[in-house]
Design a protein around this motif. Structure first.
Motif, PDB file in Angstrom:
ATOM      1  N   LEU A  21       0.817  -1.225   0.000  1.00  0.00           N
ATOM      2  CA  LEU A  21       0.000   0.000   0.000  1.00  0.00           C
ATOM      3  C   LEU A  21       0.852   1.276   0.000  1.00  0.00           C
ATOM      4  O   LEU A  21       0.332   2.362   0.229  1.00  0.00           O
ATOM      5  CB  LEU A  21      -0.938   0.013   1.207  1.00  0.00           C
ATOM      6  CG  LEU A  21      -1.955  -1.132   1.274  1.00  0.00           C
ATOM      7  CD1 LEU A  21      -2.743  -1.070   2.559  1.00  0.00           C
ATOM      8  CD2 LEU A  21      -2.912  -1.081   0.084  1.00  0.00           C
ATOM      9  N   GLN A 221     -12.110  -0.161  -7.207  1.00  0.00           N
ATOM     10  CA  GLN A 221     -12.357  -1.311  -6.313  1.00  0.00           C
ATOM     11  C   GLN A 221     -11.423  -2.455  -6.679  1.00  0.00           C
ATOM     12  O   GLN A 221     -10.847  -3.098  -5.820  1.00  0.00           O
ATOM     13  CB  GLN A 221     -13.800  -1.808  -6.497  1.00  0.00           C
ATOM     14  CG  GLN A 221     -14.792  -1.007  -5.718  1.00  0.00           C
ATOM     15  CD  GLN A 221     -16.031  -1.836  -5.383  1.00  0.00           C
ATOM     16  OE1 GLN A 221     -15.944  -3.028  -5.119  1.00  0.00           O
ATOM     17  NE2 GLN A 221     -17.175  -1.194  -5.371  1.00  0.00           N
ATOM     18  N   LEU A 224      -7.919  -1.826  -5.525  1.00  0.00           N
ATOM     19  CA  LEU A 224      -7.780  -2.027  -4.076  1.00  0.00           C
ATOM     20  C   LEU A 224      -7.841  -3.517  -3.738  1.00  0.00           C
ATOM     21  O   LEU A 224      -7.068  -4.009  -2.913  1.00  0.00           O
ATOM     22  CB  LEU A 224      -8.863  -1.257  -3.317  1.00  0.00           C
ATOM     23  CG  LEU A 224      -8.789   0.269  -3.431  1.00  0.00           C
ATOM     24  CD1 LEU A 224      -9.938   0.912  -2.675  1.00  0.00           C
ATOM     25  CD2 LEU A 224      -7.464   0.797  -2.889  1.00  0.00           C
ATOM     26  N   ARG A 227      -4.831  -5.484  -3.959  1.00  0.00           N
ATOM     27  CA  ARG A 227      -3.814  -5.246  -2.925  1.00  0.00           C
ATOM     28  C   ARG A 227      -4.321  -5.619  -1.535  1.00  0.00           C
ATOM     29  O   ARG A 227      -3.698  -5.262  -0.533  1.00  0.00           O
ATOM     30  CB  ARG A 227      -3.411  -3.776  -2.911  1.00  0.00           C
ATOM     31  CG  ARG A 227      -2.776  -3.385  -4.219  1.00  0.00           C
ATOM     32  CD  ARG A 227      -2.239  -2.004  -4.187  1.00  0.00           C
ATOM     33  NE  ARG A 227      -1.844  -1.626  -5.534  1.00  0.00           N
ATOM     34  CZ  ARG A 227      -0.897  -0.759  -5.800  1.00  0.00           C
ATOM     35  NH1 ARG A 227      -0.245  -0.186  -4.831  1.00  0.00           N
ATOM     36  NH2 ARG A 227      -0.588  -0.457  -7.051  1.00  0.00           N
ATOM     37  N   SER A 228      -5.488  -6.286  -1.485  1.00  0.00           N
ATOM     38  CA  SER A 228      -6.050  -6.514  -0.150  1.00  0.00           C
ATOM     39  C   SER A 228      -5.235  -7.535   0.645  1.00  0.00           C
ATOM     40  O   SER A 228      -5.395  -7.644   1.859  1.00  0.00           O
ATOM     41  CB  SER A 228      -7.525  -6.924  -0.235  1.00  0.00           C
ATOM     42  OG  SER A 228      -7.643  -8.051  -1.046  1.00  0.00           O
ATOM     43  N   ILE A 241     -13.836  -1.548   1.168  1.00  0.00           N
ATOM     44  CA  ILE A 241     -13.309  -1.244  -0.174  1.00  0.00           C
ATOM     45  C   ILE A 241     -14.334  -0.458  -1.009  1.00  0.00           C
ATOM     46  O   ILE A 241     -13.972   0.560  -1.613  1.00  0.00           O
ATOM     47  CB  ILE A 241     -12.783  -2.524  -0.869  1.00  0.00           C
ATOM     48  CG1 ILE A 241     -11.472  -2.904  -0.185  1.00  0.00           C
ATOM     49  CG2 ILE A 241     -12.601  -2.313  -2.368  1.00  0.00           C
ATOM     50  CD1 ILE A 241     -10.713  -4.051  -0.796  1.00  0.00           C
ATOM     51  N   SER A 245     -13.551   3.287  -2.463  1.00  0.00           N
ATOM     52  CA  SER A 245     -13.639   3.503  -3.917  1.00  0.00           C
ATOM     53  C   SER A 245     -14.613   4.620  -4.237  1.00  0.00           C
ATOM     54  O   SER A 245     -14.352   5.456  -5.108  1.00  0.00           O
ATOM     55  CB  SER A 245     -14.115   2.248  -4.639  1.00  0.00           C
ATOM     56  OG  SER A 245     -13.388   1.149  -4.188  1.00  0.00           O
ATOM     57  N   ALA A 258      -7.055   6.597  -3.320  1.00  0.00           N
ATOM     58  CA  ALA A 258      -7.746   5.415  -2.816  1.00  0.00           C
ATOM     59  C   ALA A 258      -6.788   4.544  -1.983  1.00  0.00           C
ATOM     60  O   ALA A 258      -7.134   4.109  -0.883  1.00  0.00           O
ATOM     61  CB  ALA A 258      -8.302   4.617  -3.986  1.00  0.00           C
ATOM     62  N   ILE A 259      -5.595   4.338  -2.517  1.00  0.00           N
ATOM     63  CA  ILE A 259      -4.634   3.476  -1.799  1.00  0.00           C
ATOM     64  C   ILE A 259      -4.234   4.125  -0.474  1.00  0.00           C
ATOM     65  O   ILE A 259      -4.135   3.469   0.559  1.00  0.00           O
ATOM     66  CB  ILE A 259      -3.415   3.187  -2.702  1.00  0.00           C
ATOM     67  CG1 ILE A 259      -3.854   2.357  -3.909  1.00  0.00           C
ATOM     68  CG2 ILE A 259      -2.314   2.476  -1.930  1.00  0.00           C
ATOM     69  CD1 ILE A 259      -2.795   2.165  -4.976  1.00  0.00           C
ATOM     70  N   LEU A 262      -7.005   3.734   2.075  1.00  0.00           N
ATOM     71  CA  LEU A 262      -7.075   2.362   2.601  1.00  0.00           C
ATOM     72  C   LEU A 262      -5.951   2.103   3.617  1.00  0.00           C
ATOM     73  O   LEU A 262      -6.168   1.500   4.665  1.00  0.00           O
ATOM     74  CB  LEU A 262      -6.983   1.359   1.431  1.00  0.00           C
ATOM     75  CG  LEU A 262      -7.281  -0.087   1.783  1.00  0.00           C
ATOM     76  CD1 LEU A 262      -8.702  -0.250   2.320  1.00  0.00           C
ATOM     77  CD2 LEU A 262      -7.078  -1.016   0.576  1.00  0.00           C
TER      78      LEU A 262
END
Ligand code: ATP
Length: 399
Positions: A21, A221, A224, A227-228, A241, A245, A258-259, A262
């Motif tokens: 991230l 989405q 993300l 990379r979850s 998520i 998004s 976004a990243i 998160l």
């Protein structure tokens, strides 16, 4: 054992690989979402380099966080591997022109990245050489050690002197290189950047142009989700998520934002010792992202830009309405007092006007020209986009 408070919390683990991230993280090809056409276009433009020929110079446009840097870095890395199969050596240098904004700094940075001092016996000191000597050493390195040099100039519109664009894009034509060749990939967030270029530079730098469009909420989405695995299994609550998004898509589909949101949401869960990351963490993370983005922008701005912005934030606070406009003259008066406070010399009104339009370009403020009435002419109203408290916090954080 005593019942004392355990300041390390209960040890709930949120992240298993936080590195995924970080903005600097370069995902594998199969984690680059929705950019197949852009990657194919870039690959076609630089393909000649993989055979040792001169690639097309490319200009890539698009709003922030649309994957311009990522795709450029990814495709040039892939070109290195492909060229190696053909016994061709490609060198790649990446310059952040916001940081290395003068011609000398940029050439020095390219030279430094391409140099392998133990083999080349050439030194590229951090300072002390004339610009022309940095160029001379750079061409020496490229001509001797590479077949092709690919140079990525990120935020190319921030470069103070266009001469470097001429030098790089015409290195072969002008006889600076005899054995090797060069290709340039310029990246910009400014759609009208090309219009500001000298005709000769325009024709050599912009052989190919590509526009990266913003991501929609579904693509964000997907980015993300891919990379979850930065998080431990089961830690991300279902709505997290989609919520991140939706927030990022609302603001022009910026994947970087976004990243960041998160990652901040995970950090907030960690700091509070939660077992899971919740939607409430996302809302807090959104605020934190705003302050941190502004702090980063402000920390890269010259000290007088910070003072101008601080003056605007104080004036807006005084007016008791975070949407209240302030005139340039009001900003200038308070800015001069802040300079006195800091015992520094103030800039002329004309420069402060320039700073305000730069702040508008960075989307930190909005400006509107107003008509004062017959005989009085125009004046400018300035408005902060974020709350003044957020701006003041960001100014303090950037210190
Ligand atoms: N298609 C994508 N798939 C996966 N990750 C992406 C994608 N696009 C962007 N990202 C990630 O989003 C972040 C921002 O992307 P990048 O820096 O490439 O954007 P940019 O368009 O160059 O923005 P800027 O102009 O602000 O530099 C990076 O961490 C990058 O890895």
């Amino acid at each position: 054992m005593s019942d004392s408070v355990d300041y390390f919390g209960s040890g709930n683990e949120i992240f298993q690989n936080k590195e995924l991230l970080q903005v600097s993280h370069l995902p594998d090809g199969d984690r680059i979402i929705g950019r197949e056409d852009e990657l194919t276009n870039l690959a076609n433009a630089i393909k000649p380099a993989t055979r040792g020929n001169t690639p097309n110079n490319v200009l890539v446009y698009g709003k922030t966080g649309t994957g311009k840097s990522l795709c450029s870095k990814f495709i040039t890395n892939q070109a290195i591997d492909r060229a190696a199969n053909n016994d061709i050596t490609i060198g790649v240098a990446y310059v952040d022109c916001l940081q290395d904004s003068t011609e000398t700094q940029a050439v020095q940075s390219i030279g430094h990245q391409l140099n392998r001092p133990t083999e080349t016996n050439v030194s590229i000191p951090h300072s002390g050489l004339s610009t022309s000597e940095y160029y001379r050493r750079l061409w020496q390195i490229v001509d001797h050690w590479y077949d092709v040099a690919l140079i990525i100039l990120d935020e190319v519109d921030k470069i103070e002197d266009d001469d470097i664009l001429m030098q790089l894009s015409r290195a072969v034509e002008s006889g600076k290189l005899t054995e090797s060749t060069v290709g340039v990939i310029g990246i910009s967030n400014k759609v009208r950047y090309k219009d500001s270029l000298d005709e000769r530079i325009k024709s050599s730098l912009c052989e190919r142009e590509y526009v990266f469009s913003p991501y929609d909420a579904t693509q964000i989405q997907e980015i993300l989700r891919s990379r979850s695995d930065a998080f431990h299994e089961g830690v991300l609550e279902e709505g997290v998520i989609p919520r991140v998004s939706a927030l990022a898509a609302r603001e022009h589909g910026d994947a970087r934002k976004a990243i960041d949101i998160l990652r901040f949401a995970g950090e907030i869960a960690e700091e509070n010792d939660y077992e899971t990351v919740t939607e409430a963490c996302v809302d807090q993370a959104h605020e934190r992202e705003e302050t941190s983005r502004l702090a980063e922008l402000i920390s890269k701005s010259p000290s007088h830009a910070k003072l101008v912005l601080e003056a605007m934030a104080f004036l807006t606070q005084q007016k008791g309405d975070s949407d209240a406009p302030v005139t340039t003259n009001e900003v200038y008066d308070l800015y001069k007092r802040l300079c006195e406070r800091d015992e520094s010399d103030h800039l002329k009104l004309r420069r402060v006007r320039d700073i305000l339009s730069e702040l508008e370009f960075l989307s930190i403020i909005e400006q509107e020209r107003k008509w004062a009435g017959k005989g009085k002419g125009n004046y400018m109203e300035n408005r902060l986009i974020d709350d003044p408290e957020v701006i003041i916090a960001a100014c303090n954080e950037s210190d």
